[in-house]
Design a protein around this motif. Structure first.
Motif, PDB file in Angstrom:
ATOM      1  N   ARG A 141       1.018  -1.255   0.380  1.00 44.06           N
ATOM      2  CA  ARG A 141       0.476   0.116   0.092  1.00 44.06           C
ATOM      3  C   ARG A 141       0.514   1.328  -0.335  1.00 44.06           C
ATOM      4  NH1 ARG A 141      -5.666  -0.800   0.113  1.00 44.06           N
ATOM      5  NH2 ARG A 141      -5.743  -3.145   0.388  1.00 44.06           N
ATOM      6  N   THR A 142       2.536   0.660   0.745  1.00 46.51           N
ATOM      7  CA  THR A 142       2.612   2.323   0.521  1.00 46.51           C
ATOM      8  C   THR A 142       4.084   2.404   0.031  1.00 46.51           C
ATOM      9  OG1 THR A 142       4.045   1.677   2.712  1.00 46.51           O
ATOM     10  CG2 THR A 142       1.654   2.599   2.959  1.00 46.51           C
TER      11      THR A 142
ATOM     12  N   CYS B 170       4.066  19.176   6.142  1.00 47.30           N
ATOM     13  CA  CYS B 170       5.326  18.294   4.939  1.00 47.30           C
ATOM     14  C   CYS B 170       5.793  19.470   3.756  1.00 47.30           C
ATOM     15  CB  CYS B 170       4.138  16.799   3.834  1.00 47.30           C
ATOM     16  SG  CYS B 170       3.658  16.105   5.591  1.00 47.30           S
TER      17      CYS B 170
ATOM     18  N   PHE C 149       5.251   6.812   9.060  1.00 46.84           N
ATOM     19  CA  PHE C 149       5.945   8.253   9.432  1.00 46.84           C
ATOM     20  C   PHE C 149       7.343   7.723   9.987  1.00 46.84           C
ATOM     21  CE2 PHE C 149       1.501  10.144   8.753  1.00 46.84           C
ATOM     22  CZ  PHE C 149       1.526  11.232   8.118  1.00 46.84           C
TER      23      PHE C 149
ATOM     24  N   LEU D 157      -6.588  15.843   7.185  1.00 44.23           N
ATOM     25  CA  LEU D 157      -5.667  15.530   7.939  1.00 44.23           C
ATOM     26  C   LEU D 157      -5.382  16.275   9.291  1.00 44.23           C
ATOM     27  CD1 LEU D 157      -3.008  14.074   8.525  1.00 44.23           C
ATOM     28  CD2 LEU D 157      -1.907  15.142   6.838  1.00 44.23           C
TER      29      LEU D 157
ATOM     30  N   PHE E 147      -7.305  10.980   9.910  1.00 46.42           N
ATOM     31  CA  PHE E 147      -6.750  11.065   8.830  1.00 46.42           C
ATOM     32  C   PHE E 147      -7.521   9.764   7.709  1.00 46.42           C
ATOM     33  CE2 PHE E 147      -3.322   8.974   6.659  1.00 46.42           C
ATOM     34  CZ  PHE E 147      -2.765   9.434   6.382  1.00 46.42           C
TER      35      PHE E 147
ATOM     36  N   GLY F 258      -6.719   8.981   4.650  1.00 52.62           N
ATOM     37  CA  GLY F 258      -6.170   8.756   3.805  1.00 52.62           C
ATOM     38  C   GLY F 258      -6.411   8.455   2.600  1.00 52.62           C
ATOM     39  N   GLN F 259      -7.666   8.041   1.784  1.00 48.69           N
ATOM     40  CA  GLN F 259      -7.600   7.894   0.774  1.00 48.69           C
ATOM     41  C   GLN F 259      -8.196  10.101  -0.001  1.00 48.69           C
ATOM     42  OE1 GLN F 259     -10.965   5.577  -0.239  1.00 48.69           O
ATOM     43  NE2 GLN F 259      -9.677   3.069   0.554  1.00 48.69           N
TER      44      GLN F 259
ATOM     45  N   HIS G 217       7.871  14.676  -2.439  1.00 49.54           N
ATOM     46  CA  HIS G 217       6.991  14.047  -0.821  1.00 49.54           C
ATOM     47  C   HIS G 217       7.069  12.576  -0.738  1.00 49.54           C
ATOM     48  CE1 HIS G 217       6.009  14.607   2.822  1.00 49.54           C
ATOM     49  NE2 HIS G 217       4.594  14.056   2.581  1.00 49.54           N
TER      50      HIS G 217
ATOM     51  N   ASN H 224       3.831   8.192  -0.215  1.00 47.73           N
ATOM     52  CA  ASN H 224       3.536   6.920  -0.309  1.00 47.73           C
ATOM     53  C   ASN H 224       4.207   6.644  -1.490  1.00 47.73           C
ATOM     54  OD1 ASN H 224       1.303   5.130  -1.484  1.00 47.73           O
ATOM     55  ND2 ASN H 224       0.349   5.090  -0.272  1.00 47.73           N
TER      56      ASN H 224
ATOM     57  N   ILE I 140       2.042   7.796  -4.707  1.00 47.76           N
ATOM     58  CA  ILE I 140       1.586   9.195  -4.947  1.00 47.76           C
ATOM     59  C   ILE I 140       2.207   9.392  -5.740  1.00 47.76           C
ATOM     60  CG2 ILE I 140       1.318  10.973  -4.041  1.00 47.76           C
ATOM     61  CD1 ILE I 140      -0.137  10.051  -1.476  1.00 47.76           C
TER      62      ILE I 140
ATOM     63  N   SER J 241       8.224  13.769   6.894  1.00 45.68           N
ATOM     64  CA  SER J 241       6.880  14.837   6.680  1.00 45.68           C
ATOM     65  C   SER J 241       7.961  15.515   5.559  1.00 45.68           C
ATOM     66  CB  SER J 241       6.190  15.572   7.887  1.00 45.68           C
ATOM     67  OG  SER J 241       5.692  16.865   8.112  1.00 45.68           O
TER      68      SER J 241
ATOM     69  N   GLY K 286       0.970  18.581   2.143  1.00 45.45           N
ATOM     70  CA  GLY K 286       0.598  18.203   3.843  1.00 45.45           C
ATOM     71  C   GLY K 286      -0.580  18.661   4.821  1.00 45.45           C
TER      72      GLY K 286
HETATM   73  N1  ACO Z   1      -1.761  -2.324   8.463  1.00 41.25           N
HETATM   74  C1  ACO Z   1      -2.783  -3.452   8.286  1.00 41.25           C
HETATM   75  N2  ACO Z   1      -4.351  -3.108   7.626  1.00 41.25           N
HETATM   76  C2  ACO Z   1      -4.669  -1.961   7.549  1.00 41.25           C
HETATM   77  C3  ACO Z   1      -3.923  -0.507   7.635  1.00 41.25           C
HETATM   78  C4  ACO Z   1      -2.237  -1.296   7.840  1.00 41.25           C
HETATM   79  N3  ACO Z   1      -1.385  -0.120   8.874  1.00 41.25           N
HETATM   80  N4  ACO Z   1      -3.821   0.578   7.720  1.00 41.25           N
HETATM   81  C5  ACO Z   1      -5.350   0.262   6.859  1.00 41.25           C
HETATM   82  N5  ACO Z   1      -5.813  -0.685   6.585  1.00 41.25           N
HETATM   83  C6  ACO Z   1      -6.685  -1.631   6.275  1.00 41.25           C
HETATM   84  C7  ACO Z   1      -7.984  -0.576   6.379  1.00 41.25           C
HETATM   85  O1  ACO Z   1      -8.537  -0.495   7.995  1.00 41.25           O
HETATM   86  C8  ACO Z   1      -8.521  -1.352   5.023  1.00 41.25           C
HETATM   87  O2  ACO Z   1      -9.846  -2.191   5.477  1.00 41.25           O
HETATM   88  P1  ACO Z   1     -10.756  -2.563   5.600  1.00 41.25           P
HETATM   89  O3  ACO Z   1     -11.155  -2.858   3.817  1.00 41.25           O
HETATM   90  O4  ACO Z   1     -11.438  -3.800   6.007  1.00 41.25           O
HETATM   91  O5  ACO Z   1     -11.751  -1.517   5.671  1.00 41.25           O
HETATM   92  C9  ACO Z   1      -7.829  -1.663   4.383  1.00 41.25           C
HETATM   93  O6  ACO Z   1      -6.673  -2.129   5.095  1.00 41.25           O
HETATM   94  C10 ACO Z   1      -7.242  -0.895   3.192  1.00 41.25           C
HETATM   95  O7  ACO Z   1      -7.398   0.683   3.690  1.00 41.25           O
HETATM   96  P2  ACO Z   1      -7.405   1.511   2.823  1.00 41.25           P
HETATM   97  O8  ACO Z   1      -8.196   2.873   3.554  1.00 41.25           O
HETATM   98  O9  ACO Z   1      -8.675   1.098   1.602  1.00 41.25           O
HETATM   99  O10 ACO Z   1      -5.653   2.121   1.648  1.00 41.25           O
HETATM  100  P3  ACO Z   1      -5.620   2.818   0.614  1.00 41.25           P
HETATM  101  O11 ACO Z   1      -5.250   1.752   0.032  1.00 41.25           O
HETATM  102  O12 ACO Z   1      -5.874   3.704   1.038  1.00 41.25           O
HETATM  103  O13 ACO Z   1      -4.012   2.620   1.918  1.00 41.25           O
HETATM  104  C11 ACO Z   1      -3.049   4.206   2.581  1.00 41.25           C
HETATM  105  C12 ACO Z   1      -3.966   3.698   2.507  1.00 41.25           C
HETATM  106  C13 ACO Z   1      -1.618   3.916   3.000  1.00 41.25           C
HETATM  107  C14 ACO Z   1      -3.117   5.309   4.102  1.00 41.25           C
HETATM  108  C15 ACO Z   1      -3.607   5.551   1.528  1.00 41.25           C
HETATM  109  O14 ACO Z   1      -4.780   6.393   1.643  1.00 41.25           O
HETATM  110  C16 ACO Z   1      -2.500   6.731   1.220  1.00 41.25           C
HETATM  111  O15 ACO Z   1      -1.090   6.496   1.336  1.00 41.25           O
HETATM  112  N6  ACO Z   1      -2.610   7.648   1.670  1.00 41.25           N
HETATM  113  C17 ACO Z   1      -2.293   8.889   1.465  1.00 41.25           C
HETATM  114  C18 ACO Z   1      -1.424   9.514   3.113  1.00 41.25           C
HETATM  115  C19 ACO Z   1      -0.932  10.645   2.947  1.00 41.25           C
HETATM  116  O16 ACO Z   1      -0.206  10.653   2.618  1.00 41.25           O
HETATM  117  N7  ACO Z   1       0.003  10.918   3.911  1.00 41.25           N
HETATM  118  C20 ACO Z   1       0.789  11.657   3.979  1.00 41.25           C
HETATM  119  C21 ACO Z   1      -0.185  13.492   4.579  1.00 41.25           C
HETATM  120  S1  ACO Z   1       0.558  14.617   4.275  1.00 41.25           S
HETATM  121  C22 ACO Z   1       1.837  13.978   5.564  1.00 41.25           C
HETATM  122  O17 ACO Z   1       2.474  13.952   4.621  1.00 41.25           O
HETATM  123  C23 ACO Z   1       1.777  14.933   6.460  1.00 41.25           C
END
Ligand code: ACO
Length: 376
Positions: free
Chosen positions: A37-38, A111, A156, A189, A212, A214-215, A249, A252, A255, A281, A310
């Motif tokens: 996922r990341t 970020c 993080f 966020l 948070f 994520g999507q 940045h 992910n 991304i 970040s 961010g």
């Molecule tokens: N381990 C296992 N399963 C998990 C975890 C984990 N750590 N976290 C979530 N899951 C589960 C969820 O509960 C969900 O389960 P469900 O289907 O039973 O409900 C399943 O995994 C899928 O979750 P999604 O949210 O659909 O996963 P997605 O593919 O969207 O990935 C993620 C999640 C990685 C957070 C992604 O959305 C993402 O990267 N988003 C952007 C994050 C980001 O950019 N953050 C930085 C923000 S700005 C800054 O940098 C401060």
């Protein structure tokens, strides 16, 4: 015309490594899930405060530029991790460096703090306010992470890097920039527990809860970084083919791949550190930049595209023309004190102080988190 050339660079990565397997010892997660996922395999946990990480990074950048600390005009501390809010952290770095003639300010756009800081310092040099500046991107997120929340805890890590900017008559440094903020998405966020809004919110200073989505962040990040990158290239009359390296940045891998695809730039020309450091970040772009220099991926005259997003949700895209020099002028023996604990031991110590069940979820949800969540 005056430009602000990047003449020094240095990073300071804490040595303790937290692996996906470490996380799986206390969270319902797995190496497979996190990697797929990341793209992340490991991240760092700092054993020292953020000011100390920043000081070592800044000292290395100054040695690289061969600029004495006493000659520094401005220090910008780009971060959302504060050892203390008053006095600001930049002044702590200033004191440690002995930069007695510098002005010091903190910039927090989450970020994008390093990128916003780079643009601010560049503007101040180009308008003659200062002749040089140290710009730091640093983060100490593991210390206010909610380690009971797998949605954020796996993403993080900590780290720091800094650059030195100096006035130059030659076209170099930031040659174009686009910045903005999608404030309507700010509830997607939020870290509650750092700041001043405690009353009636069910949390106290030091206990953090992460809002948070994520999507939402994912979609907005791709859109904002792609749009800003296309605009800055268009405004500077630059095509994708002319970009030598993208330094994005690192939130992910997916991304980053999407942004590169929209920009029409192959992944071979994208600097990646997300697999080994996670999302640091504000530190991600400068750490990636330092590693790009150290591994020979930046050449004299290279054109770099830096892009980030961010909390806020702030975003920025910059074009940077590199100067003639890609090797340091000097080095320093300034370093972190030895770390005597493993990353997992340090995280478990932080976890022991956190009490997820003691926090009132009902209180939290009914309190101040009233802003409507935006749709994608
Ligand atoms: N381990 C296992 N399963 C998990 C975890 C984990 N750590 N976290 C979530 N899951 C589960 C969820 O509960 C969900 O389960 P469900 O289907 O039973 O409900 C399943 O995994 C899928 O979750 P999604 O949210 O659909 O996963 P997605 O593919 O969207 O990935 C993620 C999640 C990685 C957070 C992604 O959305 C993402 O990267 N988003 C952007 C994050 C980001 O950019 N953050 C930085 C923000 S700005 C800054 O940098 C401060």
């Amino acid at each position: 015309m005056t430009y602000a050339a990047i003449t020094g660079w240095g990073a300071c990565m804490p040595p303790a490594v937290l692996t996906n397997a470490d996380l799986a010892t206390f969270l319902d997660t797995s190496d497979d899930w996190i990697i797929s996922r990341t793209g992340m395999k490991e991240r760092r946990v700092s054993h020292v405060p953020a000011i100390e990480l920043s000081t070592v990074a800044a000292a290395r950048a100054l040695a690289c530029a061969n600029l004495p600390a006493d000659d520094v005009d401005l220090i910008i501390y780009g971060s959302c991790s504060y050892d203390e809010a008053v006095p600001n952290c930049a002044s702590g770095v200033q004191l440690n460096l002995g930069a007695t003639h510098a002005a010091s300010m903190d910039v927090n756009t989450a970020c994008t703090s390093f990128l916003y800081g780079l643009i601010t310092a560049t503007a101040m040099i180009r308008t003659g306010v200062v002749k040089n500046a140290v710009v730091i991107g640093v983060e100490l997120i593991t210390h206010y992470m909610d380690w009971s929340d797998r949605n954020v805890a796996v993403l993080f890590g900590d780290g720091a890097a800094a650059v030195v900017l100096q006035a130059s008559e030659k076209e170099s440094g930031v040659i174009g920039s686009i910045i903005g903020c999608n404030a309507e998405a700010r509830p997607s966020l939020r870290v509650r527990g750092i700041g001043c809004g405690y009353a009636g919110r069910g949390i106290t200073l030091g206990d953090t809860i992460w809002d948070f989505d994520g999507q939402v962040i994912f979609k907005r990040a791709v859109k904002a970084m792609s749009g800003a990158s296309a605009r800055v290239m268009q405004e500077c009359g630059v095509t994708a083919g002319q970009i030598d390296l993208v330094v994005p940045h690192q939130a992910n891998l997916r991304i980053i791949e999407s942004v590169a695809k929209y920009a029409g730039i192959p992944m071979e020309r994208v600097m990646l550190t997300v697999q080994k450091y996670g999302n640091m970040s504000a530190a991600t772009v400068p750490v990636a930049l330092v590693e790009a220099l150290e591994t020979g991926r930046v050449k004299p005259g290279s054109l770099l595209l830096m892009t980030g997003f961010g909390g806020g949700l702030t975003w920025a895209s910059l074009l940077v023309r590199w100067g003639d020099r890609v090797t340091p002028l000097g080095a320093t023996d300034r370093a972190l004190p030895p770390c005597t604990k493993t990353a997992l031991e340090m995280v478990n110590e932080i976890r022991a102080k956190q009490d997820p069940h003691g926090r009132s979820a009902a209180g939290l949800m009914s309190a101040e988190f009233t802003e409507k969540q935006p749709a994608g």
